[in-house]
Design a protein around this motif. Structure first.
Motif, short mmCIF file in Angstrom:
data_model
loop_
_atom_site.label_atom_id
_atom_site.label_comp_id
_atom_site.label_asym_id
_atom_site.label_seq_id
_atom_site.Cartn_x
_atom_site.Cartn_y
_atom_site.Cartn_z
N UNK A 3 0.94 -0.95 -0.21
CA UNK A 3 -0.09 -0.05 -0.10
C UNK A 3 0.84 1.20 -0.04
N UNK A 4 0.30 2.41 -0.65
CA UNK A 4 1.11 3.55 -0.82
C UNK A 4 1.46 4.08 0.75
N UNK A 5 2.46 4.84 0.98
CA UNK A 5 2.55 5.59 2.29
C UNK A 5 1.60 6.63 2.93
N UNK A 6 0.69 6.84 2.10
CA UNK A 6 -0.39 7.67 2.64
C UNK A 6 -1.33 6.78 3.63
N UNK A 7 -1.35 5.44 3.50
CA UNK A 7 -1.95 4.66 4.54
C UNK A 7 -1.41 4.72 5.80
N UNK A 8 -0.45 5.21 6.19
CA UNK A 8 0.26 5.38 7.41
C UNK A 8 -0.13 6.37 7.98
N UNK A 9 -0.59 6.33 9.17
CA UNK A 9 -1.05 7.54 10.09
C UNK A 9 0.19 8.44 10.09
N UNK A 10 -0.16 9.78 9.82
CA UNK A 10 0.84 10.93 9.86
C UNK A 10 1.70 10.87 8.54
N UNK A 56 12.90 7.51 -3.24
CA UNK A 56 12.45 6.30 -4.01
C UNK A 56 11.58 5.35 -2.92
N UNK A 57 10.94 6.12 -1.89
CA UNK A 57 10.07 5.49 -1.10
C UNK A 57 8.74 5.79 -1.39
N UNK A 58 7.75 4.81 -1.76
CA UNK A 58 6.37 4.93 -2.40
C UNK A 58 5.53 4.04 -1.52
N UNK A 59 5.94 2.75 -1.00
CA UNK A 59 5.05 1.92 -0.32
C UNK A 59 5.68 1.73 1.11
N UNK A 60 4.84 0.94 1.59
CA UNK A 60 5.02 0.52 2.98
C UNK A 60 6.30 -0.43 2.97
N UNK A 61 6.61 -1.39 2.11
CA UNK A 61 7.62 -2.42 1.85
C UNK A 61 8.92 -1.43 1.55
N UNK A 62 8.64 -0.38 0.65
CA UNK A 62 10.01 0.44 0.47
C UNK A 62 10.62 0.88 1.79
N UNK A 63 10.02 1.49 2.77
CA UNK A 63 10.32 2.00 3.82
C UNK A 63 10.93 0.98 4.53
N UNK A 64 10.16 -0.39 4.83
CA UNK A 64 10.83 -1.46 5.69
C UNK A 64 12.20 -1.72 5.13
N UNK A 65 12.35 -1.70 3.84
CA UNK A 65 13.79 -2.16 3.11
C UNK A 65 14.59 -1.01 3.07
#
Length: 826
Positions: A132-139, A152-161
């Motif tokens: 899911x895109x980062x807008x789904x994360x609160x804040x 280059x961070x677009x999704x939750x997975x991108x941030x975790x990696x």
């Protein structure tokens, strides 16, 4: 559990053997090699299976120690010391529990405080998948998501990696009286005074000052803010209210000593309820991640995004089974990802990093091995190992092949008979005779009715190969042509025509070989010299001019095993580790500016004996920015002032091809006694009469490059000299250069070059195709690379299609494309 080894005794024995010259020292009861053999015969029981096997293998290696060469002994002892250190760390740390899969409850016990866990869970809107895109994360609204996209961070997975590039260990809490410059620490104390005011000396600067007392001493903390908005009295009063006198404060940062005494450099601050209250922060009092950033993306935003995404890590499925993880001593993937971001302590961070580094190496090696299998399934080209042409070549050669050359020739000829295309790399030190080995392979292709191509990175090197092949092939009545960017149009057309009709069996050239008009009738063998100087796409383009031709690549740049596995993990590797008989070691000396006249005296003596001289400089023209001698300027000075009695030639990369060829030909024919040059002479220039190589500003070159330059002399039977001129005051730079004084072993020198400069500088990242790892270091993680290679080989042997491992196959495609910029299965 079996008794643990006496680590200290083992390491001391290895250290003494290295210090005394690798001579298999005789002890009171046993020789060094016997002691190591017996000590390593039984491995500690708690090591992973693969490490236990390595333990036994090392014991067997030391049983053969007396038969090893000096260089082989050096490498064995270095490998053993690294391996013992790694084994000790594994055994002395708590073994990770890899038997159970993580669950959300246990996983979220990562922080040391319950309140931080609650904070993390509240930030994340649960139930959204990893993609899911980062807008789904609160804040993380649209504006913040747009800023993170710059990384280059677009999704939750991108941030975790998105792994940290470093960590600051603020978990160690100390008293003010115990602060030492250079430490990263946390202190907790009472605010005595806080002030924020405009600088009386600089109208654009605002100063924040805070005084902290913890019962053992007082610490003054200062921060500086540049800009008009910080001069606002309202903003300054708000800063003072954040840290009121009497408040309990935790401060984390780097201890520095300035002109006003000990302080913390730009620390992170957190107000606590009282001194006993747990520190609830993502930065203060813990191991803090430091992320790669770009303009407009502040560190707190990245940390906030990571904290918000962390609970989603439980949805990551670990492709490795429990058995695989236990075999290689790895923790679970979701746990590793959580702890690489916010580890509770440094030991946990070490375990997390080891798992993620293993993954980076494992998927790269698996990709290379899969690509190799794919290549081997292609159309087959059979070539006989013997024949009339090869026999005639051995008859016209004025020398016998060395044992090492004969061994490598045999390996190549065996490959040429197989049902799969050869893909072999031949490594050999300067002057070891790689060209002769390649010629045997070329003749095998020609006598089987195929054409061959030999591609070199520079015109100088291509012309050198062409001259050698003409010299030999004229005696065998075989035509050879040279194609470079300087080849005239009429000659170019003639070569194209002869290739298409099949009249021309062998073509030597530069990048010109991969141009579209070049068409082979029946290309059976591609030989690429100094292949790391070509891009991956360039090498592939030449191969595609035939139907799955055999590929032989050569390099005179010895590559450490870690780099060879990373760059050439899909190749078979042969090594020519023996120089032709009669060659004397090159006497190498490091000289300072005061020794210049001694160098010039040696040059005059050598010229008087009929020898010739190279003088190499790093620049073509004089530089205003760098205080370096240039080739053109130095050529003028040497000709007019220093050596007016000798003929001094000039060679550099900006000269036309005909001028370069003329300069080298004149030098070869002894029309000039001294050749002033840039690194264009690094490879390909073969003048046996040259006996001195003087390198100006030697500190500006890498060790491997210096070793290549040194290899331009010492090609005859006379004593040769390499003089490294350096005015550097840096002890590190001088220590690097002393490696050349101490060793003639190209592989040892390449290993040291890798340690001093790193792989990107050694090879040139873009051209070499070196992957861009997020965490792994080819210098510090050699043992993990070897382990990952072994794991990948075992997996491919069990199931080459990877059908039994769908999660590994899926992750392989994702990671390999990211690392190497393209798919494996094409």
């Amino acid at each position: 559990m079996a008794d643990l080894p006496d680590w200290l005794r083992l390491q001391k024995a290895l250290s003494v053997e290295a210090e005394t010259g690798f001579n298999d020292l005789q002890g009171h009861q046993k020789r060094f090699s016997e002691f190591l053999r017996d000590s390593l015969r039984v491995s500690p029981a708690n090591l992973p299976v693969i490490d236990q096997e390595r333990w036994i293998t090392l014991s067997q290696d030391f049983d053969k120690y007396s038969a090893l060469s000096f260089a082989q002994r050096q490498h064995l002892i270095a490998d053993t010391r690294r391996f013992l250190q790694q084994s000790r760390q594994l055994l002395e740390k708590p073994r990770p529990n890899v038997a159970k899969e993580p669950n959300a409850t246990k996983f979220n016990q990562r922080p040391k405080t319950k309140s931080l866990t609650a904070q993390v869970n509240n930030l994340y809107q649960s139930g959204h998948p990893l993609d899911q895109p980062l807008t789904y994360l609160k804040g993380m609204g649209p504006k913040n998501s747009e800023r993170l996209a710059k990384l280059g961070l677009y999704t939750v997975r991108d941030v975790l990696y998105y792994y940290p590039r470093d960590h600051l260990d603020y978990a160690r809490q100390v008293k003010i009286r115990d602060l030492k410059p250079g430490d990263t620490v946390t202190i907790v104390g009472t605010v005595k005074r806080c002030n924020c005011f405009n600088s009386p000396r600089n109208a654009k600067l605002t100063i924040f000052e805070l005084s902290l007392y913890d019962g053992t001493g007082t610490l003054k903390i200062s921060r500086f803010f540049a800009g008009a908005r910080f001069r606002n009295r309202g903003w300054q009063e708000r800063q003072k209210r954040l840290y009121p006198a009497g408040a309990t404060l935790a401060a984390s940062g780097l201890v520095k000593k300035g002109k006003y005494g000990i302080t913390l450099d730009d620390p992170d601050l957190e107000v606590l309820g009282d001194a006993q209250e747990p520190i609830d922060s993502t930065t203060v009092g813990r191991v803090v991640p430091v992320y790669p950033l770009t303009e407009g993306v502040p560190a707190p935003l990245v940390r906030k995004a990571v904290v918000a995404a962390l609970p989603a890590a439980v949805e990551i499925r670990d492709p490795f089974t429990t058995a695989l993880r236990e075999e290689y001593g790895l923790i679970q993937l979701p746990v590793a990802i959580a702890h690489i971001h916010f580890p509770p302590d440094s030991d946990t961070l070490t375990l997390a990093r080891r798992r993620l580094v293993f993954d980076e190496f494992f998927y790269l090696q698996l990709g290379l091995l899969s690509r190799r299998q794919q290549q081997q399934s292609q159309t087959q080209i059979h070539m006989a190992p013997t024949g009339k042409l090869i026999d005639q070549f051995y008859e016209v050669l004025p020398f016998k092949l060395t044992k090492a050359q004969s061994r490598v020739v045999q390996e190549i000829l065996v490959d040429l008979q197989q049902s799969t295309p050869m893909n072999r790399l031949v490594q050999g030190d300067v002057g070891s005779g790689k060209t002769v080995v390649a010629v045997v392979a070329i003749l095998a292709a020609i006598q089987a009715g195929y054409q061959a191509a030999l591609m070199a990175p520079t015109e100088v090197l291509a012309e050198q190969h062409y001259r050698k092949l003409v010299e030999w092939f004229n005696l065998l009545h075989l035509p050879v042509e040279l194609l470079t960017g300087s080849t005239k149009t009429a000659k170019r057309r003639e070569i194209h025509s002869q290739l298409e009709t099949g009249e021309l069996p062998i073509l030597v050239g530069t990048h010109a070989l991969i141009e579209d008009p070049v068409k082979f009738t029946r290309l059976g063998l591609v030989t690429i010299d100094e292949q790391h100087r070509f891009g991956v796409a360039q090498r592939a383009k030449l191969q595609n001019k035939g139907e799955s031709p055999h590929v032989l690549t050569l390099t005179a740049t010895p590559i450490p095993r870690t780099l060879a596995l990373t760059l050439h993990g899909d190749l078979d590797v042969s090594q020519i580790d023996e120089l032709p008989p009669g060659r004397k070691p090159i006497q190498t000396t490091l000289l300072g500016g005061r020794d210049r006249n001694h160098a010039y005296d040696l040059i005059r003596r050598e010229i008087a004996q009929g020898h010739q001289i190279y003088i190499v400089l790093p620049l073509v023209d004089e530089s205003e920015k760098l205080d370096l001698r240039s080739a053109i300027e130095e050529h003028q000075r040497l000709s007019d002032v220093v050596f007016p009695e000798f003929q001094v030639g000039l060679l550099h990369g900006r000269m036309s091809s005909s001028d370069k060829d003329a300069a080298i030909t004149t030098f070869r024919n002894r029309g000039t006694q001294i050749l002033v040059s840039t690194t264009v002479v690094e490879v390909g220039v073969d003048i046996p009469n040259a006996s001195v190589m003087l390198i100006e500003h030697a500190e500006r070159f890498g060790l491997s490059q210096l070793h290549q330059l040194r290899g331009r002399v010492g090609r005859g039977a006379d004593q040769s000299y390499c003089l490294l001129m350096s005015s550097s005051k840096s002890e590190t730079a001088l220590q690097r250069l002393r490696v050349l004084e101490q060793s003639q072993d190209g592989f040892f020198i390449a290993e040291m070059d890798l340690r001093f400069r790193g792989p990107g500088q050694v090879l040139g990242t873009r051209q070499s195709g070196l992957p861009d790892f997020a965490l792994a270091s080819l210098v510090n993680d050699q043992a993990v690379l070897e382990l990952a290679r072994t794991a990948a080989e075992k997996l491919i042997q069990q199931d080459s299609s990877l059908d039994q491992w769908p999660l590994i196959q899926k992750e392989l495609n994702r990671r390999y494309q990211k690392l190497m910029g393209g798919a494996i299965f094409t």
